[in-house]
Scaffold this active site. Structure first.
Site, PDB file in Angstrom:
ATOM      1  N   LYS A 255       0.874  -1.180   0.000  1.00 22.67           N
ATOM      2  CA  LYS A 255       0.000   0.000   0.000  1.00 22.67           C
ATOM      3  C   LYS A 255       0.908   1.225   0.000  1.00 22.67           C
ATOM      4  CE  LYS A 255      -2.708   3.027   2.800  1.00 22.67           C
ATOM      5  NZ  LYS A 255      -1.917   4.124   2.202  1.00 22.67           N
TER       6      LYS A 255
ATOM      7  N   GLU B   5       9.077  16.567  15.221  1.00 23.85           N
ATOM      8  CA  GLU B   5       9.434  16.429  13.809  1.00 23.85           C
ATOM      9  C   GLU B   5       8.571  17.369  12.981  1.00 23.85           C
ATOM     10  OE1 GLU B   5       8.497  12.714  11.609  1.00 23.85           O
ATOM     11  OE2 GLU B   5      10.619  12.746  11.040  1.00 23.85           O
TER      12      GLU B   5
ATOM     13  N   GLU C  72       9.115   2.004  11.189  1.00 22.67           N
ATOM     14  CA  GLU C  72      10.174   2.981  10.953  1.00 22.67           C
ATOM     15  C   GLU C  72       9.492   4.345  10.945  1.00 22.67           C
ATOM     16  OE1 GLU C  72      13.372   2.759  10.863  1.00 22.67           O
ATOM     17  OE2 GLU C  72      13.314   4.915  10.542  1.00 22.67           O
TER      18      GLU C  72
ATOM     19  N   CYS D  90      13.072  11.400   7.007  1.00 21.45           N
ATOM     20  CA  CYS D  90      13.077  11.115   8.448  1.00 21.45           C
ATOM     21  C   CYS D  90      14.482  11.263   8.995  1.00 21.45           C
ATOM     22  CB  CYS D  90      12.449   9.782   8.788  1.00 21.45           C
ATOM     23  SG  CYS D  90      12.877   8.476   7.712  1.00 21.45           S
TER      24      CYS D  90
HETATM   25  C1  UN1 Z   1      13.749   8.473   4.862  1.00 15.43           C
HETATM   26  O1  UN1 Z   1      13.965   9.627   5.112  1.00 15.43           O
HETATM   27  O2  UN1 Z   1      12.645   7.966   5.126  1.00 15.43           O
HETATM   28  O3  UN1 Z   1      19.588   8.071   4.509  1.00 15.43           O
HETATM   29  C2  UN1 Z   1      14.724   7.585   4.198  1.00 15.43           C
HETATM   30  C3  UN1 Z   1      18.854   8.742   3.775  1.00 15.43           C
HETATM   31  C4  UN1 Z   1      18.171   8.075   2.613  1.00 15.43           C
HETATM   32  C5  UN1 Z   1      16.920   7.403   3.065  1.00 15.43           C
HETATM   33  C6  UN1 Z   1      16.012   8.278   3.875  1.00 15.43           C
HETATM   34  N1  UN1 Z   1      19.052   7.121   2.023  1.00 15.43           N
HETATM   35  O4  UN1 Z   1      18.674   9.929   3.970  1.00 15.43           O
END
Ligand code: UN1
Length: 490
Positions: free
Chosen positions: A173, A382, A247, A281
């Site tokens: 999804k 965040e 995550e 993230c």
């Molecule tokens: C994300 O922000 O969900 O390390 C992943 C990084 C990328 C992946 C980010 N390779 O910033």
């Protein structure tokens, strides 16, 4: 364009016929296409297909499963530019970055397809004579994969490829904001020869997520998204004891000590804070800087942030794209207000961009807050936008203490020339990822990716660690003595 779900090897609309629009966040007049607004029934059909396909896919030898995945990686590499352009159109980040996103999917697919000829287990001596002991990985069953909009192809690949190489079947999804990149990926898998039912994709909103996380035939749920939704996913999965990989959010800090190479730190803060419009993230949304170099750094940081070119990511001149949606932009603007009310200083930026070039998109100025203290919400929550908070510190110890003083634990970094201090920080930051003299973003596919505390629930994706999410250990003892032997007794 009307795009469809992929269920049991067929491209089909939502049973209700309802659709959702996918529009370009840099220019909302640009309609990319419509996608099924699927219901619980559509999701359940996909789960049923995946459940049926599992019976045969799990018996396909892993090296054969991997052959299909290698082929898929090559097809994606051949279409990298087209996929990147489509991704910029639906997600907004600049072309260089969407090329990187597709590359990450290629890398992950090659890397984990390689596991088809490994998937190593262990052999061990038995404590008994004429007895053999080993442990092997076994597939788990149907995996529900719920992916976000910020890495629209990379993150689906992080979940789909390890799931498949281990012998599971999946229902994906993707975020309803970026379904096209996920659809491209799924189409490539179909073309490469993944059998019907092994990979299914259902687009839509919470009704799909609800079904996937509560359905008794789903054995694994892997989710990337907000901590608030991750909590719901976890609760939904608990009654059936599903294996859950979460995550979630981050509030990542770059620490800059008084001996750092400031130019290098500056480039790192710009890329880590404003790359992907801060919508990672792993984004460096906090800069914790030693008071001795604070003023010099801040002055240049402001100057360079002001010079960033914000606009349509398809224009190669642009460095920062839009926020993904009106709602996301409102969240960013809300936090700018919160920061002001908390007494921080807007050192640059702070406003939505509304000129002719920006009028149809969700653009916001790169924004730096100075005078931020660790207790402010802009230093703790965040934001997921182009907003960086600068916090002063007086020592490494204080930097580490501020760095750790958030609920999240994804990524952190330090800029210093002093190896002793670098090692101390490597040890003391309680995060899943750490960088020295580099920003908090830029993880590579063959190392574990994930975080501590409210960022995750103890699992990792990417790297070989991802195999642990998508397989279960089975320990096998073979007694060839021809008689009953009792462990711990005989
Ligand atoms: C994300 O922000 O969900 O390390 C992943 C990084 C990328 C992946 C980010 N390779 O910033």
């Amino acid at each position: 364009m009307t795009y469809l779900n992929y269920i049991d090897g067929q491209w089909v609309p939502a049973q209700s016929g309802r659709t959702i629009e996918n529009r370009n966040p840099a220019n909302t007049a640009d309609l990319i296409g419509t996608f099924p607004d699927s219901s619980a029934d559509d999701a359940a059909r996909a789960v049923a297909a995946a459940r049926r396909a599992f019976d045969s896919w799990r018996l396909v030898p892993a090296p054969k499963r991997a052959e299909i995945l290698f082929k898929a990686a090559q097809i994606i590499a051949d279409r990298k530019e087209t996929f990147a352009r489509d991704m910029t159109r639906e997600m907004g980040k600049v072309l260089d970055e969407t090329r990187g996103d597709v590359q990450e999917a290629i890398d992950m697919t090659y890397f984990l397809a390689g596991e088809g000829r490994r998937l190593h287990g262990q052999t061990a001596p038995s404590e008994l004579r004429d007895k053999f002991a080993m442990s092997i990985r076994q597939p788990v069953g149907v995996c529900a994969l719920i992916t976000p909009w910020n890495f629209p192809m990379a993150i689906p690949s992080w979940k789909i490829i390890p799931a498949l190489v281990c012998g599971n079947t999946v229902v994906l999804k993707p975020s309803e904001l970026t379904p096209l990149s996920a659809l491209h990926f799924v189409k490539v898998l179909e073309e490469a020869g993944v059998p019907p039912g092994v990979v299914n994709m259902v687009t839509g909103g919470p009704a799909v997520g609800e079904t996937l996380t509560t359905h008794p035939d789903v054995s694994v749920v892997s989710f990337t998204g907000s901590t608030a939704v991750g909590k719901l996913v976890n609760q939904n999965c608990a009654p059936h004891f599903k294996k859950v990989h979460l995550e979630m959010g981050g509030k990542n800090a770059i620490m800059i000590l008084d001996d750092a190479v400031l130019e290098l730190a500056l480039e790192g803060c710009l890329w880590g804070g404003f790359g992907t419009t801060g919508q990672r993230c792993t984004a460096a949304s906090r800069v914790i800087i030693h008071e001795k170099v604070h003023d010099r750094f801040v002055e240049q940081f402001i100057e360079r942030a002001k010079a960033l070119r914000v606009g349509d990511g398809l224009d190669p001149q642009m460095q920062v794209g839009p926020s993904i949606s009106e709602k996301q932009l409102e969240k960013v603007m809300g936090y700018v207000e919160i920061g002001k009310q908390e007494g921080a200083t807007v050192a640059c930026g702070g406003r939505r961009l509304t000129g002719a070039a920006h009028a149809n998109g969700f653009f916001h100025e790169p924004t730096i807050f100075t005078g931020v203290t660790r207790s402010m919400r802009i230093a703790r929550e965040e934001i997921f936008g182009p907003v960086v908070s600068v916090i002063k510190c007086a020592s490494l110890d204080e930097a580490v203490s501020i760095g750790n003083d958030v609920v999240y634990g994804l990524s952190a970094s330090i800029y210093t020339q002093d190896i002793n201090r670098a090692f101390q920080a490597m040890r003391d930051l309680y995060t899943g990822i750490f960088y020295v003299n580099a920003p908090t973003i830029g993880a590579e596919v063959h190392l574990p990716f994930g975080g501590t505390k409210a960022t995750g629930n103890g699992h990792r994706e990417a790297g070989l660690a991802s195999l642990d999410v998508f397989s279960e250990w089975k320990s096998i003892y073979v007694d060839f003595s021809g008689k009953l032997q009792r462990a711990q007794i005989d």
